[in-house]
Design a protein around this motif. Structure first.
Motif, PDB file in Angstrom:
ATOM      1  N   LEU A 103       0.838  -1.206   0.000  1.00  0.00           N
ATOM      2  CA  LEU A 103       0.000   0.000   0.000  1.00  0.00           C
ATOM      3  C   LEU A 103       0.873   1.255   0.000  1.00  0.00           C
ATOM      4  O   LEU A 103       0.618   2.209  -0.748  1.00  0.00           O
ATOM      5  CB  LEU A 103      -0.924  -0.028   1.218  1.00  0.00           C
ATOM      6  CG  LEU A 103      -1.804   1.202   1.461  1.00  0.00           C
ATOM      7  CD1 LEU A 103      -2.747   1.428   0.296  1.00  0.00           C
ATOM      8  CD2 LEU A 103      -2.586   1.031   2.763  1.00  0.00           C
ATOM      9  N   THR A 104       1.903   1.252   0.838  1.00  0.00           N
ATOM     10  CA  THR A 104       2.807   2.400   0.920  1.00  0.00           C
ATOM     11  C   THR A 104       3.543   2.630  -0.397  1.00  0.00           C
ATOM     12  O   THR A 104       3.639   3.761  -0.895  1.00  0.00           O
ATOM     13  CB  THR A 104       3.826   2.180   2.047  1.00  0.00           C
ATOM     14  OG1 THR A 104       3.133   1.918   3.274  1.00  0.00           O
ATOM     15  CG2 THR A 104       4.708   3.401   2.222  1.00  0.00           C
ATOM     16  N   LEU A 105       4.061   1.564  -0.973  1.00  0.00           N
ATOM     17  CA  LEU A 105       4.793   1.681  -2.241  1.00  0.00           C
ATOM     18  C   LEU A 105       3.876   2.125  -3.377  1.00  0.00           C
ATOM     19  O   LEU A 105       4.311   2.853  -4.283  1.00  0.00           O
ATOM     20  CB  LEU A 105       5.457   0.349  -2.580  1.00  0.00           C
ATOM     21  CG  LEU A 105       6.597  -0.085  -1.645  1.00  0.00           C
ATOM     22  CD1 LEU A 105       7.089  -1.477  -2.020  1.00  0.00           C
ATOM     23  CD2 LEU A 105       7.745   0.920  -1.699  1.00  0.00           C
ATOM     24  N   SER A 106       2.626   1.690  -3.341  1.00  0.00           N
ATOM     25  CA  SER A 106       1.672   2.115  -4.377  1.00  0.00           C
ATOM     26  C   SER A 106       1.472   3.619  -4.336  1.00  0.00           C
ATOM     27  O   SER A 106       1.463   4.286  -5.384  1.00  0.00           O
ATOM     28  CB  SER A 106       0.336   1.396  -4.186  1.00  0.00           C
ATOM     29  OG  SER A 106       0.481  -0.002  -4.346  1.00  0.00           O
ATOM     30  N   GLY A 107       1.307   4.154  -3.132  1.00  0.00           N
ATOM     31  CA  GLY A 107       1.143   5.603  -3.010  1.00  0.00           C
ATOM     32  C   GLY A 107       2.380   6.360  -3.442  1.00  0.00           C
ATOM     33  O   GLY A 107       2.293   7.372  -4.159  1.00  0.00           O
ATOM     34  N   ALA A 108       3.557   5.866  -3.025  1.00  0.00           N
ATOM     35  CA  ALA A 108       4.804   6.542  -3.392  1.00  0.00           C
ATOM     36  C   ALA A 108       5.035   6.495  -4.901  1.00  0.00           C
ATOM     37  O   ALA A 108       5.427   7.498  -5.523  1.00  0.00           O
ATOM     38  CB  ALA A 108       5.977   5.894  -2.650  1.00  0.00           C
ATOM     39  N   GLY A 109       4.792   5.339  -5.504  1.00  0.00           N
ATOM     40  CA  GLY A 109       4.987   5.210  -6.942  1.00  0.00           C
ATOM     41  C   GLY A 109       4.035   6.068  -7.753  1.00  0.00           C
ATOM     42  O   GLY A 109       4.422   6.689  -8.760  1.00  0.00           O
ATOM     43  N   ALA A 110       2.777   6.126  -7.318  1.00  0.00           N
ATOM     44  CA  ALA A 110       1.792   6.942  -8.031  1.00  0.00           C
ATOM     45  C   ALA A 110       2.136   8.425  -7.928  1.00  0.00           C
ATOM     46  O   ALA A 110       1.994   9.181  -8.899  1.00  0.00           O
ATOM     47  CB  ALA A 110       0.395   6.681  -7.464  1.00  0.00           C
ATOM     48  N   ALA A 111       2.598   8.859  -6.751  1.00  0.00           N
ATOM     49  CA  ALA A 111       2.975  10.262  -6.576  1.00  0.00           C
ATOM     50  C   ALA A 111       4.157  10.623  -7.465  1.00  0.00           C
ATOM     51  O   ALA A 111       4.171  11.674  -8.119  1.00  0.00           O
ATOM     52  CB  ALA A 111       3.306  10.530  -5.112  1.00  0.00           C
ATOM     53  N   LEU A 112       5.167   9.755  -7.510  1.00  0.00           N
ATOM     54  CA  LEU A 112       6.345  10.015  -8.340  1.00  0.00           C
ATOM     55  C   LEU A 112       5.974  10.070  -9.821  1.00  0.00           C
ATOM     56  O   LEU A 112       6.429  10.963 -10.558  1.00  0.00           O
ATOM     57  CB  LEU A 112       7.391   8.923  -8.093  1.00  0.00           C
ATOM     58  CG  LEU A 112       8.675   9.026  -8.919  1.00  0.00           C
ATOM     59  CD1 LEU A 112       9.389  10.338  -8.635  1.00  0.00           C
ATOM     60  CD2 LEU A 112       9.589   7.841  -8.630  1.00  0.00           C
ATOM     61  N   ALA A 113       5.136   9.145 -10.263  1.00  0.00           N
ATOM     62  CA  ALA A 113       4.728   9.121 -11.668  1.00  0.00           C
ATOM     63  C   ALA A 113       3.948  10.379 -12.040  1.00  0.00           C
ATOM     64  O   ALA A 113       4.102  10.924 -13.141  1.00  0.00           O
ATOM     65  CB  ALA A 113       3.896   7.875 -11.948  1.00  0.00           C
ATOM     66  N   ALA A 114       3.111  10.854 -11.117  1.00  0.00           N
ATOM     67  CA  ALA A 114       2.326  12.063 -11.393  1.00  0.00           C
ATOM     68  C   ALA A 114       3.227  13.289 -11.484  1.00  0.00           C
ATOM     69  O   ALA A 114       3.045  14.143 -12.365  1.00  0.00           O
ATOM     70  CB  ALA A 114       1.269  12.250 -10.310  1.00  0.00           C
ATOM     71  N   PHE A 115       4.216  13.385 -10.592  1.00  0.00           N
ATOM     72  CA  PHE A 115       5.141  14.516 -10.641  1.00  0.00           C
ATOM     73  C   PHE A 115       5.946  14.513 -11.941  1.00  0.00           C
ATOM     74  O   PHE A 115       6.162  15.560 -12.561  1.00  0.00           O
ATOM     75  CB  PHE A 115       6.089  14.479  -9.443  1.00  0.00           C
ATOM     76  CG  PHE A 115       5.517  15.129  -8.210  1.00  0.00           C
ATOM     77  CD1 PHE A 115       5.175  16.480  -8.214  1.00  0.00           C
ATOM     78  CD2 PHE A 115       5.323  14.398  -7.053  1.00  0.00           C
ATOM     79  CE1 PHE A 115       4.635  17.092  -7.086  1.00  0.00           C
ATOM     80  CE2 PHE A 115       4.797  14.995  -5.917  1.00  0.00           C
ATOM     81  CZ  PHE A 115       4.453  16.350  -5.932  1.00  0.00           C
ATOM     82  N   LEU A 116       6.397  13.347 -12.353  1.00  0.00           N
ATOM     83  CA  LEU A 116       7.148  13.256 -13.603  1.00  0.00           C
ATOM     84  C   LEU A 116       6.255  13.572 -14.797  1.00  0.00           C
ATOM     85  O   LEU A 116       6.700  14.195 -15.779  1.00  0.00           O
ATOM     86  CB  LEU A 116       7.758  11.861 -13.753  1.00  0.00           C
ATOM     87  CG  LEU A 116       8.830  11.482 -12.733  1.00  0.00           C
ATOM     88  CD1 LEU A 116       9.293  10.041 -12.938  1.00  0.00           C
ATOM     89  CD2 LEU A 116      10.012  12.445 -12.808  1.00  0.00           C
ATOM     90  N   GLY A 117       4.996  13.170 -14.732  1.00  0.00           N
ATOM     91  CA  GLY A 117       4.076  13.440 -15.830  1.00  0.00           C
ATOM     92  C   GLY A 117       3.712  14.898 -15.966  1.00  0.00           C
ATOM     93  O   GLY A 117       3.262  15.334 -17.039  1.00  0.00           O
ATOM     94  N   ALA A 118       3.929  15.676 -14.899  1.00  0.00           N
ATOM     95  CA  ALA A 118       3.589  17.099 -14.945  1.00  0.00           C
ATOM     96  C   ALA A 118       4.475  17.883 -15.903  1.00  0.00           C
ATOM     97  O   ALA A 118       4.122  18.993 -16.318  1.00  0.00           O
ATOM     98  CB  ALA A 118       3.687  17.700 -13.545  1.00  0.00           C
TER      99      ALA A 118
END
Length: 216
Positions: A103-118
């Motif tokens: 669960l923790t890694l899912s949140g961290a990975g999604a946040a990182l992907a969103a920042f990179l996608g910005a």
């Protein structure tokens, strides 16, 4: 000399049934934050993340890309995180720790992907190449909306839910389980069924002139 009783003093029901270590508050917070974060990620990933223009025959045309086109990672990880959030209550001990880590890694990975996608332009460049027919075409006037950051914020909520599960998950009840009280007396067993009359008892009844089958 006063009388000392060996019988334990009964505690209030609420105190006995309480989950230790602030478990109830952390449980409610993790459920709320995890579910809210996943919802935010799934909804904001469908919004427009990037905009620009592509040069085609006859002028420029506006192009845009939603979050799913820019990157599908936040959506996928939000679904994984949501599943892990509810799976936490179906497992115990080591299994619960592993699911909480997922669960923790899912949140961290999604946040990182969103920042990179910005700041990503690949999706709009691909759209510009498709519209112009030129594989080397690039989008002009590239701009990004606020939605990638909203997605990242939702992912951070999932991350926090995972951290709560890692920290307090051992005090949370399991699905279908009951709150157990240390030192509580076990439930009394049902009285065994009455034993059937033994043969010698029947013979003794016959010797006394009694009918052993009466009342059976």
């Amino acid at each position: 000399m006063g009388y000392v009783s060996a019988v334990p003093v009964p505690q209030p029901r609420a105190a006995r049934a309480a989950v230790p270590g602030g478990g109830r508050r952390s449980l409610a917070a993790a459920l709320f934050l995890g579910a809210l974060g996943a919802t935010v990620v799934l909804l904001s990933a469908g919004q427009t993340w990037a905009e620009g223009t592509a040069s085609v025959i006859g002028g420029d045309v506006a192009v845009e890309a939603d979050g799913g086109t820019v990157t599908g990672v936040p959506t996928a990880l939000a679904i994984v995180g949501l599943a892990a959030l509810f799976a936490v209550f179906a497992v115990r001990r080591t299994g619960r720790t592993l699911v909480a880590a997922l669960l923790t890694l899912s949140g961290a990975g999604a946040a990182l992907a969103a920042f990179l996608g910005a700041s990503d332009s690949a999706a709009l460049d691909a759209e510009a190449a498709r519209l112009s027919g030129d594989t080397g075409a690039a989008v002009a006037g590239l701009s990004h909306t606020v939605w990638p950051y909203v997605t990242a914020a939702g992912a951070v909520l999932i991350l926090i839910a995972g951290l709560l599960a890692l920290r307090f998950g051992t005090s949370w009840p399991a699905m279908g389980g009951r709150y157990e009280r240390a030192g509580a007396p076990r439930a009394a067993r049902k009285a065994p069924a009455a034993e059937q009359d033994r043969p010698e008892d029947l013979w003794k009844a016959l010797d006394r002139g009694e009918d052993p089958t009466h009342g059976s």
